[in-house]
Design a protein around this motif. Structure first.
Motif, short mmCIF file in Angstrom:
data_model
loop_
_atom_site.label_atom_id
_atom_site.label_comp_id
_atom_site.label_asym_id
_atom_site.label_seq_id
_atom_site.Cartn_x
_atom_site.Cartn_y
_atom_site.Cartn_z
N ASP A 116 0.83 -1.21 0.00
CA ASP A 116 0.00 0.00 0.00
C ASP A 116 0.86 1.26 0.00
O ASP A 116 0.49 2.28 -0.59
N PHE A 117 2.02 1.18 0.67
CA PHE A 117 2.90 2.34 0.75
C PHE A 117 3.68 2.56 -0.54
O PHE A 117 3.74 3.69 -1.05
N ILE A 118 4.28 1.52 -1.08
CA ILE A 118 5.27 1.69 -2.14
C ILE A 118 4.68 2.30 -3.41
O ILE A 118 5.35 3.04 -4.13
N VAL A 119 3.40 2.03 -3.69
CA VAL A 119 2.79 2.56 -4.92
C VAL A 119 2.61 4.07 -4.85
O VAL A 119 2.29 4.70 -5.87
N THR A 120 2.80 4.68 -3.68
CA THR A 120 2.70 6.14 -3.57
C THR A 120 4.02 6.82 -3.92
O THR A 120 4.09 8.05 -3.96
N GLN A 121 5.06 6.02 -4.19
CA GLN A 121 6.40 6.57 -4.44
C GLN A 121 6.71 6.58 -5.93
O GLN A 121 6.61 5.55 -6.60
N PRO A 122 7.10 7.73 -6.47
CA PRO A 122 7.42 7.82 -7.90
C PRO A 122 8.56 6.88 -8.27
O PRO A 122 9.56 6.77 -7.55
N GLY A 123 8.40 6.18 -9.38
CA GLY A 123 9.44 5.30 -9.89
C GLY A 123 9.63 4.01 -9.12
O GLY A 123 10.66 3.34 -9.25
N TRP A 124 8.63 3.62 -8.32
CA TRP A 124 8.78 2.44 -7.47
C TRP A 124 9.07 1.18 -8.28
O TRP A 124 9.70 0.24 -7.79
#
Length: 202
Positions: free
Chosen positions: A67-75
């Protein structure tokens, strides 16, 4: 970079100031996004979340890694997942299965059975889960960072032997640091093991 403890988060912010394209996020990760009742042991250093309804328990928000990582650009390009969370490493990995399936990062994490036992975490099932997700090579380091050996994750007998031996205070090795490589990264695993074997001889 993710850190939930107040004091450690301050150190994290100071440490990453030397890097570009690095951000700090103050939150606790877990297997599922939830609000739990828990107490924090060793707060400020090696913070350990102990779920339960003890008198000193507090309400803590935790988030699933996926749930957290998809909020980060370029994940999609993050190739290394490093975890050191005083017993919560395996639950965090289980909460990252979507990311792991899509990106197949190298995963480095602490395998501390003493800490895992405090939260009822068996650990070894997560190692076997990684094999099911396509991970093939695992490297074992002792609690001082010294390379011990490597194995194929399909060799369940050897994996269980290492798990059974490294059980905290009863063992000469208190805990393990593990590095796992996806089967598509056998060349990277081979180079990594060459370097670690050479370092052990020096």
């Amino acid at each position: 970079c993710v850190e939930g403890d107040d004091k450690s988060f301050e150190f994290l912010q100071k440490n990453i100031a030397q890097f570009q394209n690095t951000t700090a996020h103050k939150l606790f990760l877990a297997e599922k996004t939830d609000t739990i009742s828990a107490r924090l042991a060793c707060a400020g250093w090696n913070t350990t979340i102990l779920p339960g309804a003890a008198a000193s328990a507090q309400t803590i928000k935790v988030m699933r890694f996926d749930d957290f990582i998809v909020t980060q650009p370029g994940w999609e390009n993050f190739k290394l997942l490093k975890i050191d969370t005083e017993g919560f490493d395996c639950p965090i990995i289980r909460g990252a299965t979507k990311f792991i399936r899509q990106v197949s990062p190298v995963i480095f994490f602490e395998y501390n059975r003493q800490s895992m036992s405090l939260i009822g975490e068996p650990g070894i099932d997560t190692l076997f889960l990684l094999a099911e997700l396509g991970y093939s090579q695992i490297a074992f380091h002792d609690d001082r960072g010294r390379f011990i050996c490597s194995a194929n994750l399909a060799d369940r007998e050897k994996i269980r032997d290492m798990h059974d031996y490294t059980d905290g205070k009863n063992s000469e090795i208190y805990y393990l640091d593990l590095t796992v490589f996806h089967e598509r990264d056998t060349d990277l695993a081979r180079k990594f093991l060459e370097i670690e074997r050479a370092r052990r001889l020096n």
